[in-house]
Design an enzyme around this catalytic site. Sequence first.
Site, PDB file in Angstrom:
ATOM      1  CE  LYS A   1     -55.277  -6.803 -53.630  1.00 35.65           C
ATOM      2  NZ  LYS A   1     -55.708  -8.124 -53.108  1.00 35.65           N
TER       3      LYS A   1
ATOM      4  CD  GLU B   1     -59.104  -9.442 -53.913  1.00 31.85           C
ATOM      5  OE1 GLU B   1     -57.951  -9.231 -54.337  1.00 31.85           O
ATOM      6  OE2 GLU B   1     -59.381  -9.498 -52.688  1.00 31.85           O
TER       7      GLU B   1
ATOM      8  CB  CYS C   1     -58.829  -6.801 -51.309  1.00 33.38           C
ATOM      9  SG  CYS C   1     -58.757  -7.893 -49.862  1.00 33.38           S
TER      10      CYS C   1
END
Length: 319
Positions: free
Chosen positions: A132, A55, A166
């Site tokens: 995300k 990331e 993540c």
Amino acid sequence: MRFSAPTPVMSRPVRVCAVQYALRSISNFEDFARHVESYVDVGDDYDADLIVFPELLGAQLLGLTSGEGEPAEVMRRLAEEQAGAFDALFCRLANEYERIIVAGTMPRLDGARLLNVSSIYFPGYDPLHQAKLHLTPAERTLWNFSPGRDLLVVDSDFGKFAVAVCYDVQFPELAKILCNHHGVQLIVVPYMTDDRRGSCRVGTCARARAIENQIYTVTAGMVGSLPLVTYFTSQYAQSGMYTPSDFAFPVDGIATEAAANVGQVIVADLDLSMLDRARQHGSVQTFRDSQNDTLHTRFDGEVRTVSRRVGFRLTHGTS
């Protein structure tokens, strides 16, 4: 007693290389390109089909953005000034090395909204993007990121895979939607955390998602630092590739795992046909049993499945 083995199924292997990326200061974009390509070259040496970066890989370019300002302003300028060059670099690497590359994440603008976006590069295709969905407090307040709304499923030569960036892997509902309703059997997790606690959260949740859904999960984290750059002065990672916990897989559910907090790559062959066998004949059938339980999740966004066929590499151990 059972004296006959389960009916054989066709092998569907993919060799995955996860990059535990060593962050460092750079002087220009060419430094960044050489640093990235050195890892792709290692993945190529191992004949990896899929290479995964961590990331906010693009944050290494923060020092190249014009002017100064608050972190959110600098991150927005990074998206404005470097996203095109970032895409051009990874399109070139995917084509030249004939590999599928998940290039971690890069900040990108969607109108006025700043998103933290993971991009997937296939040889001969335009990149695919997964924003995300869940944001940490720092992403919301320090960098003013906005959450993504939709999910992407990639239907590839070896099977269906998706990206959970993540924090996203820490929400079981997201993986359940992808796996139960859209056939995903591999989730890759680019992540960036600044201490061991954060890295343990990501790794533990990735292992849980592999057990719950009888899938493979792959985490790729970042180590090193960008001196004097807020929230990039120290990174911690222990990347890994995780499996269901059953007889056909490693006893601890770990296909491979990196040493903690050093720059390196890890490589493993993941055979998706073994997941099919485990779901039908495993000690437990969590995937099957979750199809009929009453724990349903509603998703208001769009789940888009995109087919990408390469077909020239995925032959490791094919039966």
